[in-house]
Design a protein around this motif. Structure first.
Motif, PDB file in Angstrom:
ATOM      1  N   VAL A  67      -3.963 -18.233 -17.826  1.00  0.00           N
ATOM      2  CA  VAL A  67      -4.962 -17.266 -17.382  1.00  0.00           C
ATOM      3  C   VAL A  67      -4.640 -15.879 -17.927  1.00  0.00           C
ATOM      4  O   VAL A  67      -5.540 -15.123 -18.321  1.00  0.00           O
ATOM      5  CB  VAL A  67      -5.036 -17.244 -15.841  1.00  0.00           C
ATOM      6  CG1 VAL A  67      -6.032 -16.183 -15.373  1.00  0.00           C
ATOM      7  CG2 VAL A  67      -5.441 -18.611 -15.312  1.00  0.00           C
ATOM      8  N   ALA A  68      -3.346 -15.532 -17.959  1.00  0.00           N
ATOM      9  CA  ALA A  68      -2.948 -14.218 -18.469  1.00  0.00           C
ATOM     10  C   ALA A  68      -3.356 -14.026 -19.921  1.00  0.00           C
ATOM     11  O   ALA A  68      -3.569 -12.897 -20.377  1.00  0.00           O
ATOM     12  CB  ALA A  68      -1.438 -14.037 -18.314  1.00  0.00           C
ATOM     13  N   ALA A  69      -3.491 -15.130 -20.655  1.00  0.00           N
ATOM     14  CA  ALA A  69      -3.896 -15.039 -22.058  1.00  0.00           C
ATOM     15  C   ALA A  69      -5.324 -14.510 -22.207  1.00  0.00           C
ATOM     16  O   ALA A  69      -5.728 -14.076 -23.288  1.00  0.00           O
ATOM     17  CB  ALA A  69      -3.779 -16.407 -22.726  1.00  0.00           C
ATOM     18  N   LEU A  70      -6.095 -14.536 -21.122  1.00  0.00           N
ATOM     19  CA  LEU A  70      -7.468 -14.031 -21.166  1.00  0.00           C
ATOM     20  C   LEU A  70      -7.514 -12.506 -21.163  1.00  0.00           C
ATOM     21  O   LEU A  70      -8.590 -11.920 -21.344  1.00  0.00           O
ATOM     22  CB  LEU A  70      -8.261 -14.561 -19.960  1.00  0.00           C
ATOM     23  CG  LEU A  70      -8.430 -16.088 -19.869  1.00  0.00           C
ATOM     24  CD1 LEU A  70      -9.124 -16.455 -18.565  1.00  0.00           C
ATOM     25  CD2 LEU A  70      -9.220 -16.598 -21.059  1.00  0.00           C
ATOM     26  N   ALA A  71      -6.372 -11.872 -20.963  1.00  0.00           N
ATOM     27  CA  ALA A  71      -6.340 -10.405 -20.894  1.00  0.00           C
ATOM     28  C   ALA A  71      -6.860  -9.776 -22.179  1.00  0.00           C
ATOM     29  O   ALA A  71      -7.612  -8.796 -22.146  1.00  0.00           O
ATOM     30  CB  ALA A  71      -4.922  -9.928 -20.594  1.00  0.00           C
ATOM     31  N   ALA A  72      -6.459 -10.326 -23.318  1.00  0.00           N
ATOM     32  CA  ALA A  72      -6.862  -9.731 -24.598  1.00  0.00           C
ATOM     33  C   ALA A  72      -8.374  -9.746 -24.805  1.00  0.00           C
ATOM     34  O   ALA A  72      -8.970  -8.693 -25.071  1.00  0.00           O
ATOM     35  CB  ALA A  72      -6.142 -10.435 -25.749  1.00  0.00           C
ATOM     36  N   PRO A  73      -9.048 -10.923 -24.682  1.00  0.00           N
ATOM     37  CA  PRO A  73     -10.508 -10.894 -24.878  1.00  0.00           C
ATOM     38  C   PRO A  73     -11.236 -10.052 -23.839  1.00  0.00           C
ATOM     39  O   PRO A  73     -12.260  -9.433 -24.155  1.00  0.00           O
ATOM     40  CB  PRO A  73     -10.906 -12.375 -24.782  1.00  0.00           C
ATOM     41  CG  PRO A  73      -9.770 -13.066 -24.139  1.00  0.00           C
ATOM     42  CD  PRO A  73      -8.550 -12.301 -24.503  1.00  0.00           C
ATOM     43  N   VAL A  74     -10.719  -9.990 -22.619  1.00  0.00           N
ATOM     44  CA  VAL A  74     -11.376  -9.180 -21.579  1.00  0.00           C
ATOM     45  C   VAL A  74     -11.315  -7.703 -21.947  1.00  0.00           C
ATOM     46  O   VAL A  74     -12.324  -6.980 -21.874  1.00  0.00           O
ATOM     47  CB  VAL A  74     -10.716  -9.430 -20.211  1.00  0.00           C
ATOM     48  CG1 VAL A  74     -11.183  -8.386 -19.192  1.00  0.00           C
ATOM     49  CG2 VAL A  74     -11.049 -10.825 -19.706  1.00  0.00           C
ATOM     50  N   ILE A  75     -10.133  -7.232 -22.346  1.00  0.00           N
ATOM     51  CA  ILE A  75      -9.978  -5.816 -22.698  1.00  0.00           C
ATOM     52  C   ILE A  75     -10.809  -5.476 -23.930  1.00  0.00           C
ATOM     53  O   ILE A  75     -11.465  -4.421 -23.998  1.00  0.00           O
ATOM     54  CB  ILE A  75      -8.495  -5.473 -22.938  1.00  0.00           C
ATOM     55  CG1 ILE A  75      -7.708  -5.601 -21.628  1.00  0.00           C
ATOM     56  CG2 ILE A  75      -8.345  -4.082 -23.516  1.00  0.00           C
ATOM     57  CD1 ILE A  75      -8.144  -4.642 -20.536  1.00  0.00           C
ATOM     58  N   LEU A  76     -10.825  -6.353 -24.918  1.00  0.00           N
ATOM     59  CA  LEU A  76     -11.614  -6.099 -26.119  1.00  0.00           C
ATOM     60  C   LEU A  76     -13.106  -6.079 -25.812  1.00  0.00           C
ATOM     61  O   LEU A  76     -13.863  -5.291 -26.385  1.00  0.00           O
ATOM     62  CB  LEU A  76     -11.304  -7.158 -27.181  1.00  0.00           C
ATOM     63  CG  LEU A  76      -9.888  -7.097 -27.782  1.00  0.00           C
ATOM     64  CD1 LEU A  76      -9.680  -8.265 -28.735  1.00  0.00           C
ATOM     65  CD2 LEU A  76      -9.666  -5.770 -28.493  1.00  0.00           C
ATOM     66  N   TRP A  77     -13.533  -6.948 -24.892  1.00  0.00           N
ATOM     67  CA  TRP A  77     -14.944  -6.975 -24.489  1.00  0.00           C
ATOM     68  C   TRP A  77     -15.323  -5.677 -23.780  1.00  0.00           C
ATOM     69  O   TRP A  77     -16.358  -5.078 -24.053  1.00  0.00           O
ATOM     70  CB  TRP A  77     -15.207  -8.165 -23.586  1.00  0.00           C
ATOM     71  CG  TRP A  77     -16.618  -8.244 -23.080  1.00  0.00           C
ATOM     72  CD1 TRP A  77     -17.730  -8.625 -23.785  1.00  0.00           C
ATOM     73  CD2 TRP A  77     -17.076  -7.921 -21.768  1.00  0.00           C
ATOM     74  NE1 TRP A  77     -18.847  -8.568 -22.983  1.00  0.00           N
ATOM     75  CE2 TRP A  77     -18.492  -8.143 -21.738  1.00  0.00           C
ATOM     76  CE3 TRP A  77     -16.451  -7.485 -20.600  1.00  0.00           C
ATOM     77  CZ2 TRP A  77     -19.240  -7.925 -20.603  1.00  0.00           C
ATOM     78  CZ3 TRP A  77     -17.200  -7.263 -19.469  1.00  0.00           C
ATOM     79  CH2 TRP A  77     -18.586  -7.478 -19.473  1.00  0.00           C
ATOM     80  N   LEU A  78     -14.453  -5.221 -22.857  1.00  0.00           N
ATOM     81  CA  LEU A  78     -14.706  -3.965 -22.149  1.00  0.00           C
ATOM     82  C   LEU A  78     -14.701  -2.789 -23.111  1.00  0.00           C
ATOM     83  O   LEU A  78     -15.512  -1.859 -22.969  1.00  0.00           O
ATOM     84  CB  LEU A  78     -13.643  -3.766 -21.061  1.00  0.00           C
ATOM     85  CG  LEU A  78     -13.703  -4.741 -19.872  1.00  0.00           C
ATOM     86  CD1 LEU A  78     -12.517  -4.506 -18.956  1.00  0.00           C
ATOM     87  CD2 LEU A  78     -15.008  -4.579 -19.109  1.00  0.00           C
ATOM     88  N   LYS A  79     -13.804  -2.809 -24.082  1.00  0.00           N
ATOM     89  CA  LYS A  79     -13.754  -1.729 -25.062  1.00  0.00           C
ATOM     90  C   LYS A  79     -15.024  -1.682 -25.900  1.00  0.00           C
ATOM     91  O   LYS A  79     -15.542  -0.616 -26.223  1.00  0.00           O
ATOM     92  CB  LYS A  79     -12.534  -1.923 -25.971  1.00  0.00           C
ATOM     93  CG  LYS A  79     -12.348  -0.797 -26.974  1.00  0.00           C
ATOM     94  CD  LYS A  79     -11.124  -1.030 -27.848  1.00  0.00           C
ATOM     95  CE  LYS A  79     -10.975   0.088 -28.879  1.00  0.00           C
ATOM     96  NZ  LYS A  79      -9.790  -0.123 -29.750  1.00  0.00           N
ATOM     97  N   GLY A  80     -15.558  -2.872 -26.233  1.00  0.00           N
ATOM     98  CA  GLY A  80     -16.785  -2.934 -27.018  1.00  0.00           C
ATOM     99  C   GLY A  80     -18.010  -2.440 -26.263  1.00  0.00           C
ATOM    100  O   GLY A  80     -19.003  -2.014 -26.869  1.00  0.00           O
ATOM    101  N   ARG A  81     -17.960  -2.479 -24.929  1.00  0.00           N
ATOM    102  CA  ARG A  81     -19.099  -2.036 -24.116  1.00  0.00           C
ATOM    103  C   ARG A  81     -19.096  -0.526 -23.914  1.00  0.00           C
ATOM    104  O   ARG A  81     -20.082   0.033 -23.470  1.00  0.00           O
ATOM    105  CB  ARG A  81     -19.067  -2.723 -22.753  1.00  0.00           C
ATOM    106  CG  ARG A  81     -19.462  -4.188 -22.821  1.00  0.00           C
ATOM    107  CD  ARG A  81     -19.301  -4.842 -21.439  1.00  0.00           C
ATOM    108  NE  ARG A  81     -20.094  -4.153 -20.423  1.00  0.00           N
ATOM    109  CZ  ARG A  81     -21.379  -4.421 -20.146  1.00  0.00           C
ATOM    110  NH1 ARG A  81     -22.022  -5.345 -20.864  1.00  0.00           N
ATOM    111  NH2 ARG A  81     -22.015  -3.757 -19.199  1.00  0.00           N
ATOM    112  N   ARG A  82     -17.966   0.120 -24.222  1.00  0.00           N
ATOM    113  CA  ARG A  82     -17.901   1.565 -24.030  1.00  0.00           C
ATOM    114  C   ARG A  82     -18.781   2.273 -25.052  1.00  0.00           C
ATOM    115  O   ARG A  82     -18.831   1.908 -26.222  1.00  0.00           O
ATOM    116  CB  ARG A  82     -16.455   2.040 -24.181  1.00  0.00           C
ATOM    117  CG  ARG A  82     -15.532   1.558 -23.074  1.00  0.00           C
ATOM    118  CD  ARG A  82     -14.103   1.973 -23.341  1.00  0.00           C
ATOM    119  NE  ARG A  82     -13.979   3.418 -23.468  1.00  0.00           N
ATOM    120  CZ  ARG A  82     -12.845   4.039 -23.771  1.00  0.00           C
ATOM    121  NH1 ARG A  82     -11.754   3.313 -24.005  1.00  0.00           N
ATOM    122  NH2 ARG A  82     -12.792   5.348 -23.841  1.00  0.00           N
ATOM    123  N   PRO A  83     -19.504   3.312 -24.610  1.00  0.00           N
ATOM    124  CA  PRO A  83     -20.395   4.017 -25.517  1.00  0.00           C
ATOM    125  C   PRO A  83     -19.606   4.803 -26.568  1.00  0.00           C
ATOM    126  O   PRO A  83     -18.486   5.177 -26.363  1.00  0.00           O
ATOM    127  CB  PRO A  83     -21.167   4.969 -24.586  1.00  0.00           C
ATOM    128  CG  PRO A  83     -20.285   5.135 -23.385  1.00  0.00           C
ATOM    129  CD  PRO A  83     -19.563   3.835 -23.219  1.00  0.00           C
TER     130      PRO A  83
END
Length: 232
Positions: A216-232
């Motif tokens: 589950v901890a391995a999901l940290a990378a795609p989650v952070i990258l997804w959130l970063k991509g949503r930032r204006p």
């Protein structure tokens, strides 16, 4: 200090400096194989199995993840899956090192076995290809020999040492891994991924079966990258 030009046209480091740094990493990390041997013996793994893991798998974090999950009573298949996914990071290291080292095709299958955190860190720290090849080779050779030797010594000495938890040896491998990882977290994104992975891994330990928190901890990378991509 006089720097010499390499065939690549880049000022390289003296061979002695590269060898010194590579041996420092190889010896420091290689000695923690003793902790792996002791921990493996403590969770019921035979000396032959422990030595085979170090010889054939040779990626400390994955080996510790496997024996740690087994020691916690986890399912062997779940433990193996966690160790496998943790080890997949080496494939990404290989993509970068293949360009940097540019080794002959006949050597690549053997060199691939030494593509781990430590050899990658030493190779990438060098200013030119010649130094990178030397650093990779010296780190890989010294670490591989010491890791396997100390694994054997740890397995054989486990009975004399007794409870590994009382000595804290079971924490030696993860501590070394974190010490090597910390200086590599240079950007805010990398630090955010590490922090979220830590929260997920530790927070889910009491809830999920052993071995699953690592996945589950391995999901940290795609989650952070997804959130970063949503930032204006």
């Amino acid at each position: 200090m006089v720097m010499q030009e390499t065939p690549d046209g880049v000022a390289g480091r003296p061979r002695s400096a590269v060898v010194r740094d590579a041996l420092g990493v190889g010896v420091a990390v290689g000695l923690s194989g003793f902790a792996f041997g002791v921990t493996a013996a403590g969770c019921g793994i035979s000396p032959l199995q422990a030595c085979a893991l170090s010889l054939l798998v040779f990626t400390g974090a994955s080996q510790f993840a496997l024996v740690g999950a087994l020691a916690a009573g986890g399912n062997p298949f779940t433990a193996a899956a966690g160790a496998f996914f943790l080890g997949t990071r080496n494939a990404f290291y290989g993509l970068r090192l293949s360009q940097l080292l540019a080794l002959p095709r006949a050597v690549r299958p053997f060199a691939a076995h030494w593509v781990i955190d430590e050899t990658t860190a030493v190779a990438l720290a060098q200013p030119d290809r010649r130094s990178a090849r030397l650093g990779f080779t010296v780190t890989g050779l010294s670490l591989y020999v010491l890791w396997n030797l100390t694994t054997l010594l740890g397995v054989l000495g486990a009975e004399a040492i007794g409870d590994t938890a009382a000595w804290g040896l079971d924490a030696a491998g993860p501590a070394v891994f974190l010490a090597l990882l910390a200086p590599m977290l240079k950007t805010a994104t990398e630090r955010a991924v590490a922090a979220l992975a830590l929260v997920l891994g530790l927070g889910l330990l009491p809830v999920l079966p052993a071995g699953l928190p690592v996945l589950v901890a391995a999901l940290a990378a795609p989650v952070i990258l997804w959130l970063k991509g949503r930032r204006p």
